[in-house]
Design an enzyme around this catalytic site. Sequence first.
Site, PDB file in Angstrom:
ATOM      1  N   PHE A   1       0.723  -1.293   0.161  1.00  0.00           N
ATOM      2  CA  PHE A   1      -0.104   0.045  -0.255  1.00  0.00           C
ATOM      3  C   PHE A   1       0.971   1.271  -0.123  1.00  0.00           C
ATOM      4  CE2 PHE A   1      -2.951   3.614   1.459  1.00  0.00           C
ATOM      5  CZ  PHE A   1      -4.000   2.882   0.663  1.00  0.00           C
TER       6      PHE A   1
ATOM      7  N   ARG B   1      -2.063  12.327   1.057  1.00  0.00           N
ATOM      8  CA  ARG B   1      -2.026  12.490  -0.221  1.00  0.00           C
ATOM      9  C   ARG B   1      -1.160  13.614  -0.782  1.00  0.00           C
ATOM     10  NH1 ARG B   1      -6.681  12.267  -3.291  1.00  0.00           N
ATOM     11  NH2 ARG B   1      -7.926  11.575  -1.413  1.00  0.00           N
TER      12      ARG B   1
END
Length: 96
Positions: free
Chosen positions: A72, A85
């Site tokens: 991930f 992000r």
Amino acid sequence: MMIQRVDLRGRHVLVVEDIVDTGLTLKEIKSELKRKGCASVHTASLLVKKTHKRIENAPPVEYVAFEIEDEFVVGYGLDYNQSLRHLPFVAVFKQS
């Protein structure tokens, strides 16, 4: 879906993805674009995971910047629960 608003008949289309994992989303997008009559549909992705989770008949990604392990990742637009992000790099996310 934005694809419905544009006449793509006879056009050459390049789909640009941030990450390809199972290939399901890409398969659906490419199928829809072909139904719309595109002359050609090619794909590019920043990241492509080496994974056993890839669906059968997943379309190929013709242009790949980086192939990564099946982990991930976050950063550079990729998030975990709407956070991380903003990172200016891609990193493996490990929960503690």
